[in-house]
Design an enzyme around this catalytic site. Structure first.
Site, PDB file in Angstrom:
ATOM      1  N   HIS A  51       0.856  -1.191   0.000  1.00 41.55           N
ATOM      2  CA  HIS A  51       0.000   0.000   0.000  1.00 41.55           C
ATOM      3  C   HIS A  51       0.894   1.244   0.000  1.00 41.55           C
ATOM      4  O   HIS A  51       2.108   1.152   0.214  1.00 41.55           O
ATOM      5  CB  HIS A  51      -0.932   0.021   1.226  1.00 41.55           C
ATOM      6  CG  HIS A  51      -0.216   0.062   2.531  1.00 41.55           C
ATOM      7  ND1 HIS A  51      -0.028  -1.050   3.328  1.00 41.55           N
ATOM      8  CD2 HIS A  51       0.394   1.084   3.193  1.00 41.55           C
ATOM      9  CE1 HIS A  51       0.639  -0.722   4.403  1.00 41.55           C
ATOM     10  NE2 HIS A  51       0.917   0.568   4.352  1.00 41.55           N
TER      11      HIS A  51
HETATM   12  C1  T46 Z   1       2.785   0.825   7.116  1.00 40.71           C
HETATM   13  C2  T46 Z   1       3.507  -0.445   7.328  1.00 40.71           C
HETATM   14  C3  T46 Z   1       4.978  -0.264   7.508  1.00 40.71           C
HETATM   15  C4  T46 Z   1      -4.812  -0.299  13.163  1.00 40.71           C
HETATM   16  O1  T46 Z   1      -5.957  -0.570  13.624  1.00 40.71           O
HETATM   17  N1  T46 Z   1      -4.084   0.745  13.680  1.00 40.71           N
HETATM   18  C5  T46 Z   1      -2.857   1.074  13.230  1.00 40.71           C
HETATM   19  O2  T46 Z   1      -2.235   2.036  13.722  1.00 40.71           O
HETATM   20  C6  T46 Z   1      -2.307   0.290  12.149  1.00 40.71           C
HETATM   21  C7  T46 Z   1      -0.911   0.627  11.590  1.00 40.71           C
HETATM   22  C8  T46 Z   1      -3.034  -0.755  11.643  1.00 40.71           C
HETATM   23  N2  T46 Z   1      -4.272  -1.035  12.148  1.00 40.71           N
HETATM   24  C9  T46 Z   1      -5.008  -2.189  11.600  1.00 40.71           C
HETATM   25  C10 T46 Z   1      -5.414  -2.076  10.139  1.00 40.71           C
HETATM   26  C11 T46 Z   1      -5.474  -3.536   9.698  1.00 40.71           C
HETATM   27  O3  T46 Z   1      -6.756  -4.057   9.998  1.00 40.71           O
HETATM   28  O4  T46 Z   1      -4.180  -3.344  11.684  1.00 40.71           O
HETATM   29  C12 T46 Z   1      -4.429  -4.223  10.586  1.00 40.71           C
HETATM   30  C13 T46 Z   1      -3.148  -4.577   9.866  1.00 40.71           C
HETATM   31  O5  T46 Z   1      -2.669  -3.400   9.172  1.00 40.71           O
HETATM   32  P1  T46 Z   1      -1.960  -3.468   7.753  1.00 40.71           P
HETATM   33  O6  T46 Z   1      -2.484  -4.628   6.980  1.00 40.71           O
HETATM   34  O7  T46 Z   1      -2.064  -2.123   7.128  1.00 40.71           O
HETATM   35  O8  T46 Z   1      -0.463  -3.781   8.187  1.00 40.71           O
HETATM   36  P2  T46 Z   1       0.858  -3.708   7.290  1.00 40.71           P
HETATM   37  O9  T46 Z   1       1.927  -4.394   8.049  1.00 40.71           O
HETATM   38  O10 T46 Z   1       0.611  -4.166   5.907  1.00 40.71           O
HETATM   39  O11 T46 Z   1       1.200  -2.133   7.210  1.00 40.71           O
HETATM   40  C14 T46 Z   1       1.566  -1.429   8.390  1.00 40.71           C
HETATM   41  C15 T46 Z   1       0.857  -0.079   8.460  1.00 40.71           C
HETATM   42  O12 T46 Z   1      -0.556  -0.260   8.296  1.00 40.71           O
HETATM   43  C16 T46 Z   1       1.332   0.889   7.424  1.00 40.71           C
HETATM   44  O13 T46 Z   1       0.973   2.195   7.808  1.00 40.71           O
HETATM   45  O14 T46 Z   1       3.322   1.763   6.562  1.00 40.71           O
HETATM   46  O15 T46 Z   1       2.979  -1.215   8.420  1.00 40.71           O
END
Ligand code: T46
Length: 139
Positions: A51
């Site tokens: 993303h």
């Molecule tokens: C990024 C990379 C390096 C929350 O509820 N609160 C939060 O502060 C974050 C970061 C995520 N979430 C929830 C959203 C999703 O349901 O946690 C779940 C997993 O998030 P995501 O699939 O976006 O995780 P990554 O590891 O793909 O990405 C994360 C961050 O979202 C993003 O900002 O830059 O780490």
């Protein structure tokens, strides 16, 4: 228009006991800090990310372990191997990121300038390219 990633050196206070890292908002974190999140306990074989953000500023580092950050901004694409706690990655705005080869002992610490907001995410790569293209035309 923000679409930029920068590799930065993170200074630590080192002595015979090890390393101490100190982070201060608007000092070695170059923005007002609103959120910290940590990715840890990685299951092997999984990648993360895929993303971009519309506006978010982030300072990222791995205090333990290693991973490959594939990052793409307006002008370049690069794989950055974060394998030292002294290596940081500053991401500002519309930068596509993927995290691969995340070691089982890897912790990814993210400092961010905004609270969590799903509306700030661009989760489709074609949308990312389209937004960059549109913004590029306005430069
Ligand atoms: C990024 C990379 C390096 C929350 O509820 N609160 C939060 O502060 C974050 C970061 C995520 N979430 C929830 C959203 C999703 O349901 O946690 C779940 C997993 O998030 P995501 O699939 O976006 O995780 P990554 O590891 O793909 O990405 C994360 C961050 O979202 C993003 O900002 O830059 O780490």
């Amino acid at each position: 228009m923000y679409s930029k990633f920068t590799e930065i050196d993170l200074n630590s206070i080192d002595d015979e006991r090890g390393k101490l890292f100190s982070f201060e908002s608007m000092k070695n974190i170059p923005f007002e800090l609103k959120r910290v999140y940590i990715l840890t306990s990685s299951n092997q074989g999984y990648s993360r990310g895929f993303h971009a953000h519309k506006k978010l500023k982030q300072l990222i580092f791995c205090p333990t372990g290693s991973c490959d950050f594939v990052v793409e901004d307006l002008s370049k694409k690069k794989t950055i191997h974060l394998n030292s706690p002294n290596k940081g990655l500053l991401i500002e705005g519309v930068v596509w990121r993927e995290m691969h080869n995340i070691s089982s002992d890897c912790s990814i610490v993210v400092f961010a300038d905004e609270y969590y907001d799903e509306d700030d995410y661009i989760r489709d790569y074609n949308d990312f390219l389209k937004i960059l293209g549109e913004r590029n035309e306005k430069k």
